[in-house]
Design a protein around this motif. Sequence first.
Motif, short mmCIF file in Angstrom:
data_model
loop_
_atom_site.label_atom_id
_atom_site.label_comp_id
_atom_site.label_asym_id
_atom_site.label_seq_id
_atom_site.Cartn_x
_atom_site.Cartn_y
_atom_site.Cartn_z
N ARG A 54 0.80 -1.21 0.00
CA ARG A 54 0.00 0.00 0.00
C ARG A 54 0.85 1.27 0.00
NH1 ARG A 54 -3.18 -2.80 3.86
NH2 ARG A 54 -2.19 -1.59 5.51
N LYS A 55 2.14 1.13 0.22
CA LYS A 55 2.99 2.30 0.30
C LYS A 55 3.13 2.96 -1.07
CE LYS A 55 4.17 2.21 4.65
NZ LYS A 55 3.76 3.32 5.55
N GLU A 77 8.57 8.03 3.74
CA GLU A 77 8.12 7.11 2.69
C GLU A 77 7.76 7.88 1.43
OE1 GLU A 77 8.24 3.95 2.73
OE2 GLU A 77 8.65 3.55 4.84
N ALA A 78 7.20 9.07 1.59
CA ALA A 78 6.77 9.85 0.43
C ALA A 78 7.94 10.23 -0.47
CB ALA A 78 6.03 11.11 0.89
N ILE A 79 9.11 10.48 0.13
CA ILE A 79 10.27 10.83 -0.69
C ILE A 79 11.07 9.60 -1.09
CG2 ILE A 79 10.45 13.14 0.28
CD1 ILE A 79 12.67 12.19 2.08
N GLY A 80 10.53 8.41 -0.78
CA GLY A 80 11.18 7.17 -1.21
C GLY A 80 12.23 6.64 -0.27
N GLY A 81 12.22 7.12 1.00
CA GLY A 81 13.22 6.66 1.95
C GLY A 81 14.60 7.19 1.61
N TRP A 82 15.62 6.59 2.23
CA TRP A 82 16.98 7.07 1.99
C TRP A 82 17.38 6.88 0.52
CZ3 TRP A 82 20.76 4.02 -0.07
CH2 TRP A 82 20.57 2.63 -0.04
N LEU A 113 0.00 10.76 -0.22
CA LEU A 113 -1.06 11.43 0.56
C LEU A 113 -2.30 10.56 0.69
CD1 LEU A 113 -0.77 15.03 -0.94
CD2 LEU A 113 -0.14 14.32 1.38
N ALA A 114 -2.43 9.55 -0.16
CA ALA A 114 -3.58 8.65 -0.10
C ALA A 114 -3.39 7.54 0.93
CB ALA A 114 -3.84 8.03 -1.47
N ASP A 115 -2.19 7.39 1.48
CA ASP A 115 -1.92 6.33 2.46
C ASP A 115 -2.48 6.70 3.83
OD1 ASP A 115 -0.61 4.86 0.56
OD2 ASP A 115 1.40 5.50 1.16
N GLU A 116 -3.09 5.73 4.48
CA GLU A 116 -3.63 5.96 5.82
C GLU A 116 -2.51 6.28 6.80
OE1 GLU A 116 -6.70 6.20 6.77
OE2 GLU A 116 -7.62 5.72 4.83
N ASP A 117 -1.38 5.58 6.66
CA ASP A 117 -0.25 5.80 7.56
C ASP A 117 0.82 6.63 6.85
OD1 ASP A 117 0.20 3.78 5.76
OD2 ASP A 117 1.39 2.54 7.11
#
Length: 249
Positions: free
Chosen positions: A16-17, A33-38, A24-28
């Motif tokens: 779901r990520k 996570e939005a920037i794709g992590g490191w 912005l559609a993710d509940e959590d």
Amino acid sequence: MGGKGQDDRPSDTEERKHTGLAALADEDFSVYEAIGGWRGMVESLLPGLVFLVVFLVTGNLAWTVVASGILALVQLLLRLLQRQSFLGALTGLLGVGICLVSAWLSKDARNYYLPGFLINSFWILVLGGSLVARVPGIGALVEYVRQPVLSGFRAWLNSWRSDRALLRAYARVTLVWILVFIIRLVVQVPLYLAGLVGLLGAARLVLGVPLFALAIWISWLMIRDPFHAFHTKADLVDAGHDGDGGVRG
């Protein structure tokens, strides 16, 4: 023995990520996570950083394009070796490739940044048009990611647009992103016209991932409450319909 295949599959949470504005559609929701992590941060910043550093050190556009091109290919190979999305890997390579071709064909390092100006201008027009049409672009994206529709588009559109609080929040967030794209152009275009490649490259880096992270965090704060209120109510209505159907059956 048979557990390996199951363990190797991503969990439901991982599936779901999303990254980018779709997160912005993710509940959590998570900015990280939005920037794709490191990895997302590195892959977003590295091409521009390598281009800038190599050009400032060597002053040679050919060497700069070669070094940046090799880096883009290495990133593509790493993604493929790790069995990541081929389309995502190819998109990343294509984006860097267009910038490099723009600089190489014009024999001007400044034009590495020209495609970015065009993209920002494009999104200003699209998002501005969406506000005029009263279908906020960011809202349409978030709602579509949460519930993709192939039919019944008008009903889907009217469902979330009928919630005034949510529609107002989406309109404000869309304005935030229009402002982001305007800021990028207002800061970078004068540097481009002045031929200040070093400052232009530095501005591009600062107004890239850092500004994106700040803007998407502000966006989530703005839509969080109306988003949850609307979808909680919608889920309860859907559950009620399912229950009625079960009783009638």
